[in-house]
Design a protein around this motif. Sequence first.
Motif, short mmCIF file in Angstrom:
data_model
loop_
_atom_site.label_atom_id
_atom_site.label_comp_id
_atom_site.label_asym_id
_atom_site.label_seq_id
_atom_site.Cartn_x
_atom_site.Cartn_y
_atom_site.Cartn_z
N MET A 1 -27.96 -12.71 34.30
CA MET A 1 -27.59 -13.43 33.08
C MET A 1 -26.30 -12.89 32.48
SD MET A 1 -28.60 -16.07 31.54
CE MET A 1 -28.27 -16.97 30.03
N THR A 2 -26.08 -11.59 32.59
CA THR A 2 -24.85 -11.01 32.06
C THR A 2 -23.71 -11.08 33.08
OG1 THR A 2 -25.51 -8.79 32.78
CG2 THR A 2 -26.10 -9.44 30.54
N SER A 3 -24.03 -11.39 34.33
CA SER A 3 -23.00 -11.47 35.37
C SER A 3 -22.49 -12.89 35.56
CB SER A 3 -23.56 -10.94 36.70
OG SER A 3 -24.04 -9.63 36.56
N ASP B 1 -28.46 -7.63 36.56
CA ASP B 1 -28.81 -8.63 35.56
C ASP B 1 -27.94 -9.86 35.76
OD1 ASP B 1 -29.51 -10.14 33.41
OD2 ASP B 1 -28.94 -8.68 31.87
N ASN C 1 -21.20 -16.52 34.08
CA ASN C 1 -20.53 -17.03 32.89
C ASN C 1 -21.38 -18.14 32.27
OD1 ASN C 1 -18.76 -18.28 31.01
ND2 ASN C 1 -17.00 -17.58 32.17
N PRO C 2 -21.81 -17.97 31.02
CA PRO C 2 -22.74 -18.95 30.43
C PRO C 2 -22.13 -20.31 30.12
CG PRO C 2 -22.10 -17.33 28.79
CD PRO C 2 -21.52 -16.86 30.09
N ARG D 1 -31.63 -17.62 38.84
CA ARG D 1 -30.32 -17.02 38.53
C ARG D 1 -29.98 -15.94 39.56
NH1 ARG D 1 -31.85 -17.80 32.93
NH2 ARG D 1 -32.80 -15.73 32.83
N GLN D 2 -30.98 -15.16 39.95
CA GLN D 2 -30.71 -14.13 40.95
C GLN D 2 -30.35 -14.77 42.29
OE1 GLN D 2 -29.43 -11.27 41.30
NE2 GLN D 2 -31.07 -10.07 40.40
N HIS E 1 -28.25 -20.81 31.79
CA HIS E 1 -29.42 -20.78 30.91
C HIS E 1 -30.47 -21.83 31.31
CE1 HIS E 1 -27.23 -24.15 28.98
NE2 HIS E 1 -28.43 -24.54 28.59
#
Length: 703
Positions: A103-105, A101, A107-108, A164-165, A157
């Motif tokens: 998105m969780t890996s 994932d 940093n936003p 993202r991947q 985001h």
Amino acid sequence: MVAEPILSVRDLVTEFDTRDGVVHAVEGVSFDLYPGEAIGIVGESGSGKSVTSMSILGLVQRPHGQVVSGEVVYEGRDLLKVSPQELRAIRGRDIAMIFQDPMTSLNPVISVGKQIRECLRTKNPGMSRSALRRRSVELLDLVGVPDPGRRVGQYPHEYSGGMRQRAMIAMAIANAPKVLIADEPTTALDVTIQAQVLDVLRTAQAETNAATVLITHDLGLVAEFASRVVVMYGGRVVETGDVESIFAEPRHPYTVGLLSSLPRLDTNLKQLSPIPGQPPSAVNRPPGCPFNPRCRLRQDRAICTEVVPALSGDAHRSACHFIEEVPTLRRTVEEEIGRVLVTTAREPAEADVGARLPPPASLELVEPSDEPAPSGKEILRVSGLKVHYPIKAGIFGRTVGTVRAVDGVDVTLRAGQTLGLVGESGCGKSTTGKTIMRLLEPTAGKIEFHGEDITRASRSDLRGVRRRMQMVFQDPYSSLDPRMTIRELIGEPLKLHKTYRGRDVRTRVGELMELVGLSPEHGRRYAHEFSGGQRQRIGIARAIALEPDLLVLDEPVSSLDVSIQAQIINLLMKLQQELGIAYLFIAHDLAVVRQISHEVAVMYLGRIVEVGERDEVFDHSTHPYTQSLLSAVPVPEPVKQGRRERIVLVGDVPNPAAPPPGCNFCTRCFKAQDHCREVDPDLEPHFGHLSACHFAGPRDLLT
């Protein structure tokens, strides 16, 4: 291939302490990885795939988790014995990981470019700021992120899922690692984006010459990407060998079961042959062979329940007491599903000619009719359906735009028929299904159910309608109240609609549980006490409790392992044959849709772009979007020479708030011309079914 492996895992054992007891996540795993090669590690959830990769990188944290024993030798050093500082230096620089994932890996609160620069600094501390930025842009460009000079300053985001991947892959290859571990890198992605990411992984491997470990449950990905395969079950390696041998002549019953559970895009199967039962508990695994409770070769032989089989063989190894019986099992399964999975013909061994193996008692075998789609009474007609959402801005909430989630959908559905609704994420599939159920309000159009217009039906009128139309959701756990027992959950609609009273409710609930393959004795349990597949069965039992005419199934098998998925597909086909229910089956997995559907509608950016009978759409598709989807689906069959030809779509789905002029698909279409960018095509007959394309026509796809 060189003589010495770059990474060697030997007898790895990893455990976790939990309130329920010790979880034996990995038990004695061994494999070698050579420079420049790609291996695939496959297995169901809980098989130990991801924990193995975390153990290699030292990411299993005490006090609850620990690597109990074993060796992880990288270039002569045992990573389990080096200091934390040494291991930290190796991670990211020499061995890199792509997580499931992104998105969780990611940093936003840090831009993607800055996160890539942080990775670069670990190996190049003296690199200048301008050089770091320049290299970050080069890496994003290498993995196919569009407009990398602008995107490098954006935040996670602001990227799509596929982008993202790609950014994660750019970070992983920033320092040209020698080993690249990709843990389910395409699981949450659409098939078109998955094809793009797979190409990016190949590019990354070619660029860095990294040895790659692909961890996945998708056998199609393994067939296309890996040269060797490691099959895991119950924390152990049960089979390993080169990819051609594993797919052509599997030597373990579990591998045979995985292959027979897969729906096929390239042909019609009579049925799926799922592995019966559930994967074993990591706390209380069965004695002997971990696969023995689900194995069709066991036949009450004591050795299977008493002795753990060791891996045996040379290049192709298997952990089974009865390896010589596996070819017979495979031929039996091939006859059941109605297709020889591998096209390479071979003569049966003389010792097992004529031998037959009985199917297990719990195996659901459903053989759909070869007749055309049922032509029962029309129960659903959707005309010109639109669902638009206003975009508001400013302190006064002024409308500044419109999101066209569904933009003019026409579908019909007859009794006993399944209409498969397919397309990428964001195309409007789920919104269409929820609007038909009137869980969302339509902006325009008409929804007729049994000839009655329910488009503007009041809440009280809908109460009666919903007795005859129900929905099964994608995530069974979030759709089941955790405070209610299963008996209460299934019986709730019966009480609300007052169709049964008192003891009759309990009797009916027991009948429903038996109908979907659950034991009525478990009616007092709660949702968390069941597996994912069992929870989906509970959701189906609740949905059919009122004997509906229509079921809207929104991605009902997308979160399940392949063997459990096959059980649910067979269950749905069985229920349709017995009860005559019509299904609107929403999914992004085209192979699943082919297995269960009579007709197929393909959606793109809120519209139907192609619709027709299943075989017409799959075998003679005329719209370039459908052809792109079909070509991107990995086929679980290795290619010995070269690679399958793919139509890899460029870019992502356009913003539904600002669709392109003319044909919505023209920005990604390989057939697009100036006329496409000016005139929106209508859904018209082309080569036997409907397609919305100015240049509709068949295309020969190499498989």
